[in-house]
Design a protein around this motif. Structure first.
Motif, PDB file in Angstrom:
ATOM      1  N   ALA A 109      -0.504   7.224  -2.304  1.00 40.17           N
ATOM      2  CA  ALA A 109      -0.413   6.722  -3.184  1.00 40.17           C
ATOM      3  C   ALA A 109       0.809   7.455  -4.545  1.00 40.17           C
ATOM      4  N   ASP A 110       1.323   8.780  -4.299  1.00 37.75           N
ATOM      5  CA  ASP A 110       2.486   9.069  -5.179  1.00 37.75           C
ATOM      6  C   ASP A 110       3.614   8.312  -4.716  1.00 37.75           C
ATOM      7  N   THR A 111       3.655   7.485  -3.366  1.00 39.24           N
ATOM      8  CA  THR A 111       5.501   6.090  -3.409  1.00 39.24           C
ATOM      9  C   THR A 111       4.717   4.851  -4.287  1.00 39.24           C
ATOM     10  N   ALA A 112       2.935   4.628  -4.144  1.00 42.97           N
ATOM     11  CA  ALA A 112       2.842   3.781  -5.234  1.00 42.97           C
ATOM     12  C   ALA A 112       3.494   4.106  -6.513  1.00 42.97           C
ATOM     13  N   ALA A 113       2.534   5.052  -7.011  1.00 48.35           N
ATOM     14  CA  ALA A 113       3.557   5.364  -8.563  1.00 48.35           C
ATOM     15  C   ALA A 113       4.887   5.336  -8.612  1.00 48.35           C
ATOM     16  N   LEU A 114       5.403   5.502  -7.219  1.00 43.68           N
ATOM     17  CA  LEU A 114       7.163   5.373  -7.875  1.00 43.68           C
ATOM     18  C   LEU A 114       7.426   4.313  -8.284  1.00 43.68           C
ATOM     19  N   VAL A 115       6.982   3.477  -7.166  1.00 41.73           N
ATOM     20  CA  VAL A 115       7.396   1.908  -6.846  1.00 41.73           C
ATOM     21  C   VAL A 115       6.579   1.323  -8.435  1.00 41.73           C
TER      22      VAL A 115
END
Length: 223
Positions: free
Chosen positions: A5-11
């Motif tokens: 989820a952190d990575t999705a938010a960053l993207v």
């Protein structure tokens, strides 16, 4: 929040603040074109000083405070409406108003590809930093990350303006951004802990440049 989820938010954050996102940032200089015409910005050194002043003491600091407030208000309709009105009222010139409101509206239109209830709270129009702050919060992007990305994106666009005005080349542009990195990170940290009481600017020459740009005879940019 999980690592995925952190990575999705960053993207998502990278997408929203990339040059490809259709907010039209490339067409605005925030008065920098006038500063170049006046000779206040002539090379990499003066450009870096100009941008540092905007970030720490000018309109970009106010943008950061407004973004942080919108981020904290994303789930509170009344508080979000208040910061939306305040951000529009703080526009110091016709061009500055047009710049922040049109970019904010374009951001909200494009961000609708990622549906979220916060978009209904914002409506069709909001100042650019308010739109970025509220939407970032809605999608789980932390305030400090959103602030750092926003300030870096705006600074990058202004470096691009200077390149197109013939003040610097691409190599110097990268060097200017590298030189501003520590300041951007420090201001993102400070703004994440700010309140609307921290609003205020003292970059008077930049404000005047923004006003004078309205009558610049030959212009590449809308502000």
């Amino acid at each position: 929040m999980t690592a995925m989820a952190d990575t999705a938010a960053l993207v998502r954050l990278m997408t929203w603040l990339s040059p490809a996102f259709p907010v039209g940032a490339f067409s605005y200089s925030g008065g920098l074109e006038q500063a170049v015409a006046d000779g206040d910005v002539q090379d990499a050194s003066t450009l870096r000083a100009w941008l540092a002043s905007l970030l720490a003491h000018g309109a970009l600091w106010n943008d950061a405070v407004l973004l942080a407030e919108a981020h904290g208000a994303a789930g509170d309709a009344a508080r979000l409406a208040a910061v939306t009105e305040l951000a529009e009222a703080l526009s110091g010139s016709a061009e500055r108003h047009r710049e922040t409101m049109l970019q904010g509206g374009a951001f909200l239109t494009a961000a609708a590809s990622w549906p979220h209830p916060v978009l209904a709270l914002l409506g069709e129009a909001a100042a650019y930093p308010v739109a970025v702050g509220a939407v970032s919060a809605g999608h789980g992007v932390g305030a400090e990350a959103a602030l750092a990305a926003y300030l870096h994106a705006v600074a990058s666009n202004l470096v691009s303006v200077a390149i197109r005005c013939g003040v610097i080349g691409q190599k110097d542009g990268v060097a200017v951004l590298a030189g501003l990195e520590a300041l951007i990170l420090a201001l993102a940290d400070a703004a994440a802990r700010s309140t609307p009481d921290d609003l205020g600017t003292s970059a008077i020459r930049a404000d005047i440049a923004s006003l004078r740009h309205e009558t610049l005879p030959t212009r590449l940019f809308r502000s």
